[in-house]
Design a protein around this motif. Structure first.
Motif, mmCIF file in Angstrom:
data_model
loop_
_atom_site.group_PDB
_atom_site.id
_atom_site.type_symbol
_atom_site.label_atom_id
_atom_site.label_comp_id
_atom_site.label_asym_id
_atom_site.label_seq_id
_atom_site.Cartn_x
_atom_site.Cartn_y
_atom_site.Cartn_z
ATOM 1 N N LEU A 60 0.926 -1.080 -0.024
ATOM 2 C CA LEU A 60 0.047 0.368 -0.163
ATOM 3 C C LEU A 60 0.972 1.073 0.060
ATOM 4 O O LEU A 60 1.358 2.405 -0.439
ATOM 5 N N CYS A 61 2.060 1.222 1.344
ATOM 6 C CA CYS A 61 3.058 2.314 1.165
ATOM 7 C C CYS A 61 3.524 2.837 -0.857
ATOM 8 O O CYS A 61 3.908 3.759 -1.102
ATOM 9 N N VAL A 62 4.425 1.600 -0.896
ATOM 10 C CA VAL A 62 4.484 1.312 -2.258
ATOM 11 C C VAL A 62 3.893 1.998 -3.535
ATOM 12 O O VAL A 62 4.733 3.380 -3.974
ATOM 13 N N ASP A 63 3.016 1.333 -3.444
ATOM 14 C CA ASP A 63 2.526 1.658 -4.329
ATOM 15 C C ASP A 63 2.194 2.960 -4.615
ATOM 16 O O ASP A 63 1.666 3.781 -5.627
ATOM 17 N N ILE A 64 1.182 3.667 -3.176
ATOM 18 C CA ILE A 64 0.998 4.849 -3.241
ATOM 19 C C ILE A 64 2.464 5.622 -3.390
ATOM 20 O O ILE A 64 1.402 6.641 -4.331
ATOM 21 N N ALA A 65 3.666 5.841 -3.164
ATOM 22 C CA ALA A 65 4.378 6.950 -3.934
ATOM 23 C C ALA A 65 4.605 6.510 -4.519
ATOM 24 O O ALA A 65 5.066 7.425 -5.291
ATOM 25 N N THR A 66 4.853 5.507 -5.552
ATOM 26 C CA THR A 66 4.905 5.318 -7.142
ATOM 27 C C THR A 66 3.630 5.794 -8.292
ATOM 28 O O THR A 66 4.087 5.431 -9.207
ATOM 29 N N GLY A 67 2.625 5.537 -7.329
ATOM 30 C CA GLY A 67 1.780 5.654 -7.912
ATOM 31 C C GLY A 67 0.866 4.939 -8.884
ATOM 32 O O GLY A 67 0.298 4.459 -10.081
ATOM 33 N N ARG A 68 1.146 3.700 -8.122
ATOM 34 C CA ARG A 68 0.873 2.456 -8.722
ATOM 35 C C ARG A 68 -0.615 1.256 -8.319
ATOM 36 O O ARG A 68 -0.776 0.584 -8.386
#
Length: 295
Positions: A60-68
């Motif tokens: 969740l954190c990685v996808d929000i940060a990377t726009g995925r």
């Protein structure tokens, strides 16, 4: 006559004794196996849920940060959760607020403290009633729906097909439901706080003939901003617990349609049990860190 009966049926008493010993042996075997299996299975299930929760938070954190991040899935799941749980939550919050007003009114009338009705609403509805009502309704309505959805996909082998195609199930299905569960739980808790306070206020004012100004003044004196912040934080944790438990039970479903029903039942029971335990821990820690002060 007894000797003749024993001679005619020499194996009757022996067979009865053997069957009794066999039954006792089976009961002991079942009890021992139950005690050996279930603590291990419970720890294994909690471990799977913890690992799934950590992985979902990471994605969740990685996808929000990377726009995925799949916002379309998030919006769809949030709308579904809100549509499923908002009306039951309101219908439960109103009688709870009224019931608390009735009980405190009876107690306050005996000690001459009817002016503290607002304080009772602040301490019970805001700090304990609202997050628990929202969380239990989330576990009953939302958690069961999440488990049924993922469990049906599992027995139809859709989850296996996604894994074969290289789709990360936790990222695609669990993370959006986790975010939606947190957001909806916070929103439902805020709505429950307002509805519970309003129901208590109206009942105290128009039925118990209380003073509106005294109700609001004592509420503002006892219910602090820290209480509301703790309530919203507990709501976020409760929403995450419901989403993770529902996803884990759904993804581990096996045994066909009957397995889906068993998973849904286990989701509701496990979610409510975890919510009660976590609520006790949060309340006790908050009392130790920020003790109550007088007027």
């Amino acid at each position: 006559m007894a000797i003749n009966s024993a001679l005619q049926y020499p194996h009757s008493t022996g067979e009865a004794g053997t069957n009794k010993e066999s039954a006792v042996r089976e009961i002991r075997h079942w009890c021992g196996g139950y005690l050996r299996r279930h603590p291990g299975v419970a720890l294994e299930t909690v471990g799977h849920q913890f690992v799934l929760g950590i992985r979902a938070i990471q994605y969740l954190c990685v996808d929000i940060a990377t726009g995925r991040f799949s916002f379309a899935e998030f919006v769809q799941q949030a709308a579904f959760m809100a549509r499923t749980a908002v009306l039951p939550t309101l219908f439960v919050a109103i009688p709870i607020g009224v019931t608390l007003s009735i009980q405190f009114g009876l107690l306050a009338g005996q000690v001459g403290a009817t002016s503290l009705a607002g304080a009772a609403s602040g301490l019970t509805v805001v700090r304990q009633g609202a997050p628990l009502v929202a969380a239990i309704l989330m576990a009953s309505a939302v958690g069961s729906a999440i488990c049924a959805d993922l469990g049906s996909r599992r027995i139809r082998e859709e989850i296996d097909a996604m894994e074969v195609m290289g789709v990360q199930v936790v990222r695609r299905l669990v993370a959006p439901r986790l975010a939606a569960g947190i957001v909806v739980a916070i929103a439902l808790t805020g709505l429950t706080c307002f509805v519970g306070f309003l129901a208590g206020y109206l009942f105290n004012t128009y039925v118990q003939k209380g003073t509106p100004g005294s109700f609001v003044a004592t509420f503002a004196s006892f219910a602090t901003v820290g209480d509301f912040v703790l309530t919203l934080f507990k709501a976020a944790v409760f929403g995450a617990i419901v989403a993770i438990v529902g996803c884990q039970k759904g993804l581990s479903t096996k045994g066909g349609p009957a397995g889906v029903a068993n998973s849904v039942n286990a989701t509701v029971v496990a979610s409510i049990l975890l919510l009660m335990i976590v609520n006790v821990v949060f309340t006790q820690v908050y009392q130790l860190v920020m003790p109550r002060q007088g007027f």
